[in-house]
Design a protein around this motif. Structure first.
Motif, PDB file in Angstrom:
ATOM      1  N   THR A 298     -14.201   0.407  -4.042  1.00  0.00           N
ATOM      2  CA  THR A 298     -15.382   0.500  -3.402  1.00  0.00           C
ATOM      3  C   THR A 298     -15.582   1.819  -2.524  1.00  0.00           C
ATOM      4  N   ALA A 299     -16.551   2.233  -1.938  1.00  0.00           N
ATOM      5  CA  ALA A 299     -16.711   3.532  -1.114  1.00  0.00           C
ATOM      6  C   ALA A 299     -15.730   3.158  -0.073  1.00  0.00           C
ATOM      7  N   ASP A 300     -15.511   2.381   0.399  1.00  0.00           N
ATOM      8  CA  ASP A 300     -14.501   2.191   1.545  1.00  0.00           C
ATOM      9  C   ASP A 300     -13.006   2.430   1.218  1.00  0.00           C
ATOM     10  N   GLY A 301     -12.752   1.689  -0.141  1.00  0.00           N
ATOM     11  CA  GLY A 301     -11.553   2.143  -0.832  1.00  0.00           C
ATOM     12  C   GLY A 301     -11.399   3.710  -1.196  1.00  0.00           C
ATOM     13  N   GLU A 302     -12.465   4.453  -1.473  1.00  0.00           N
ATOM     14  CA  GLU A 302     -12.276   5.575  -1.837  1.00  0.00           C
ATOM     15  C   GLU A 302     -11.776   6.515  -0.515  1.00  0.00           C
ATOM     16  N   ARG A 303     -12.570   6.272   0.478  1.00  0.00           N
ATOM     17  CA  ARG A 303     -12.144   6.826   1.732  1.00  0.00           C
ATOM     18  C   ARG A 303     -10.705   6.505   2.322  1.00  0.00           C
ATOM     19  N   LEU A 304     -10.328   5.318   2.402  1.00  0.00           N
ATOM     20  CA  LEU A 304      -9.017   4.848   2.553  1.00  0.00           C
ATOM     21  C   LEU A 304      -7.930   5.824   1.775  1.00  0.00           C
ATOM     22  N   LEU A 305      -8.321   5.976   0.470  1.00  0.00           N
ATOM     23  CA  LEU A 305      -7.335   6.464  -0.611  1.00  0.00           C
ATOM     24  C   LEU A 305      -7.073   7.603  -0.204  1.00  0.00           C
ATOM     25  N   GLU A 306      -8.126   8.567   0.345  1.00  0.00           N
ATOM     26  CA  GLU A 306      -7.949   9.960   0.975  1.00  0.00           C
ATOM     27  C   GLU A 306      -7.032  10.042   2.085  1.00  0.00           C
ATOM     28  N   HIS A 307      -7.167   9.198   3.080  1.00  0.00           N
ATOM     29  CA  HIS A 307      -6.615   8.978   4.184  1.00  0.00           C
ATOM     30  C   HIS A 307      -5.159   8.532   3.890  1.00  0.00           C
ATOM     31  N   ALA A 308      -4.948   7.587   2.934  1.00  0.00           N
ATOM     32  CA  ALA A 308      -3.507   7.037   2.634  1.00  0.00           C
ATOM     33  C   ALA A 308      -2.734   8.288   2.141  1.00  0.00           C
ATOM     34  N   GLY A 309      -3.273   9.041   1.237  1.00  0.00           N
ATOM     35  CA  GLY A 309      -2.549   9.904   0.784  1.00  0.00           C
ATOM     36  C   GLY A 309      -1.854  11.042   1.442  1.00  0.00           C
ATOM     37  N   ALA A 310      -2.949  11.402   2.492  1.00  0.00           N
ATOM     38  CA  ALA A 310      -2.557  12.184   3.643  1.00  0.00           C
ATOM     39  C   ALA A 310      -1.322  11.636   4.623  1.00  0.00           C
ATOM     40  N   ILE A 311      -1.734  10.251   4.779  1.00  0.00           N
ATOM     41  CA  ILE A 311      -0.504   9.587   5.814  1.00  0.00           C
ATOM     42  C   ILE A 311       0.815   9.611   5.015  1.00  0.00           C
ATOM     43  N   LEU A 312       0.790   9.294   3.887  1.00  0.00           N
ATOM     44  CA  LEU A 312       1.824   9.312   2.904  1.00  0.00           C
ATOM     45  C   LEU A 312       2.872  10.631   2.862  1.00  0.00           C
ATOM     46  N   ASP A 313       1.724  11.741   2.647  1.00  0.00           N
ATOM     47  CA  ASP A 313       2.291  12.715   2.623  1.00  0.00           C
ATOM     48  C   ASP A 313       3.002  13.278   3.871  1.00  0.00           C
ATOM     49  N   GLN A 314       2.485  13.098   4.960  1.00  0.00           N
ATOM     50  CA  GLN A 314       2.889  13.327   6.151  1.00  0.00           C
ATOM     51  C   GLN A 314       4.293  12.533   6.419  1.00  0.00           C
TER      52      GLN A 314
ATOM     53  N   MET B 211       4.455  -1.528  11.555  1.00  0.00           N
ATOM     54  CA  MET B 211       4.043  -0.174  11.070  1.00  0.00           C
ATOM     55  C   MET B 211       4.966  -0.065   9.690  1.00  0.00           C
ATOM     56  N   SER B 212       5.726  -0.516   9.400  1.00  0.00           N
ATOM     57  CA  SER B 212       6.391  -0.318   8.274  1.00  0.00           C
ATOM     58  C   SER B 212       5.804  -1.141   7.187  1.00  0.00           C
ATOM     59  N   ASP B 213       5.278  -2.375   7.561  1.00  0.00           N
ATOM     60  CA  ASP B 213       4.578  -3.175   6.743  1.00  0.00           C
ATOM     61  C   ASP B 213       3.411  -2.354   6.131  1.00  0.00           C
ATOM     62  N   LEU B 214       2.633  -1.991   7.169  1.00  0.00           N
ATOM     63  CA  LEU B 214       1.466  -1.002   6.840  1.00  0.00           C
ATOM     64  C   LEU B 214       1.586   0.100   5.769  1.00  0.00           C
ATOM     65  N   ILE B 215       2.821   0.902   6.091  1.00  0.00           N
ATOM     66  CA  ILE B 215       3.159   1.938   5.259  1.00  0.00           C
ATOM     67  C   ILE B 215       3.069   1.252   3.792  1.00  0.00           C
ATOM     68  N   ARG B 216       4.050   0.315   3.683  1.00  0.00           N
ATOM     69  CA  ARG B 216       4.335  -0.314   2.486  1.00  0.00           C
ATOM     70  C   ARG B 216       3.043  -0.692   1.526  1.00  0.00           C
ATOM     71  N   SER B 217       2.198  -1.522   2.464  1.00  0.00           N
ATOM     72  CA  SER B 217       1.016  -1.812   1.992  1.00  0.00           C
ATOM     73  C   SER B 217      -0.037  -0.445   1.370  1.00  0.00           C
ATOM     74  N   LEU B 218      -0.001   0.484   2.226  1.00  0.00           N
ATOM     75  CA  LEU B 218      -0.688   1.610   1.750  1.00  0.00           C
ATOM     76  C   LEU B 218      -0.071   2.345   0.533  1.00  0.00           C
ATOM     77  N   ARG B 219       1.420   2.338   0.386  1.00  0.00           N
ATOM     78  CA  ARG B 219       1.825   2.742  -0.777  1.00  0.00           C
ATOM     79  C   ARG B 219       1.531   2.041  -1.899  1.00  0.00           C
ATOM     80  N   LEU B 220       1.548   0.677  -1.867  1.00  0.00           N
ATOM     81  CA  LEU B 220       1.061  -0.224  -2.988  1.00  0.00           C
ATOM     82  C   LEU B 220      -0.274   0.134  -3.334  1.00  0.00           C
TER      83      LEU B 220
END
Length: 289
Positions: A60-76, A1-10
């Motif tokens: 991409t459109a999927d990238g835009e959707r993940l960006l929104e989710h990533a922001g919420a995940i990292l804030d939490q 999970m830590s690798d996934l969080i790091r990837s989301l931050r990058l």
């Protein structure tokens, strides 16, 4: 999970920086490391996140959707880290709209925020906004109030104003002693309406005029210092020049109402991210008194 969080931050930072090379320089990471992180995310979610060419990249459109989710995940994650570690963590970009005088005031005081929150990035968009609707894409914005409040905005503080002129202008044209004297002078104004707003001096609304009118207080400040006329400006914008004798206060005993400054947020009805909360606290604590 830590690798996934790091990837989301990058992933989030890559979108903010705009290119692999810019992110690599800021984070001291190789292109390969960043590309591997983005590749891991694309494999994990089974989507393509960026459209890349030799000259540009775009979500991409999927990238835009993940960006929104990533922001919420990292804030939490930041909230959890702060709660468990007893420290405040803030990451990501915060876009702040500020008036000219306050923008320069705050810019000189950002060192403490940068030292405490190295993963935070602040973008200041500086302009003499007077319309509370001028906030496209901003997280926080300040505007000069006029008795009307935007929904959800709060009073941040009051900015005293002073009449000022260059010594050479006053030596040539004389020092006004009253409002009636003032309207005979070159009065440099700034604003956006079809007509210049009157100057509220000693309970009167003086219809002033002059050679220059601008939509920037900084332009008025520079013209005033160049000897073109008298300006009505926030004290914080001229206090250093007053102290050094580069400008002189005109009618120092005049009663001039201060400018109410409102603070609004783009998160009305939503939980404010920690990154924005940190910056909002900075704006409130650092407001000139």
């Amino acid at each position: 999970m830590s690798d996934l969080i790091r990837s989301l931050r990058l992933f989030v930072r890559l979108n903010e920086e705009g290119s692999f090379s810019a992110l690599g320089r800021r984070q001291n990471l190789s292109h390969t490391t960043i590309a591997r992180a983005i590749g891991d995310l694309e494999q994990h979610f089974g989507v393509r996140l960026f459209q890349r060419t030799t000259r540009s990249q775009a979500l991409t459109a999927d990238g835009e959707r993940l960006l929104e989710h990533a922001g919420a995940i990292l804030d939490q994650m930041g909230l959890a880290e702060a709660d468990l570690a007893g420290a405040v963590a803030a990451r990501g970009l915060v876009r702040v709209g500020v008036t000219t005088a306050l923008g320069f005031h705050y810019a000189q005081r950002l060192g403490s925020v940068a030292a405490q929150h190295p993963d935070l990035m602040i973008e200041l968009l500086i302009a003499d906004w007077r319309d509370a609707a001028d906030h496209g894409g901003l997280d926080l914005w300040l505007w000069a109030g006029d008795g009307r409040s935007a929904a959800g905005s709060t009073l941040l503080g009051q900015l005293p104003r002073v009449l000022v002129a260059a010594p050479e202008y006053l030596a040539h044209h004389g020092m006004p002693a009253s409002g009636d004297d003032l309207i005979q002078h070159q009065c440099l104004t700034y604003g956006y309406a079809a007509r210049a707003a009157p100057w509220p001096i000693d309970g009167r609304e003086l219809e002033v005029s002059g050679f220059l009118r601008a939509n920037s207080s900084e332009a008025v400040l520079r013209a005033m210092k160049g000897g073109l006329g008298i300006g009505l400006l926030p004290r914080i914008q001229v206090e250093e020049d007053l102290a050094r004798g580069l400008v002189m206060q005109v009618m120092p005993d005049a009663e001039i109402p201060p400018i109410p400054v409102m603070l609004a947020t783009g998160f009305r009805g939503m939980r404010m991210p920690m990154r924005a909360r940190v910056v909002m606290d900075f704006l409130e604590a650092g407001f000139p008194v």
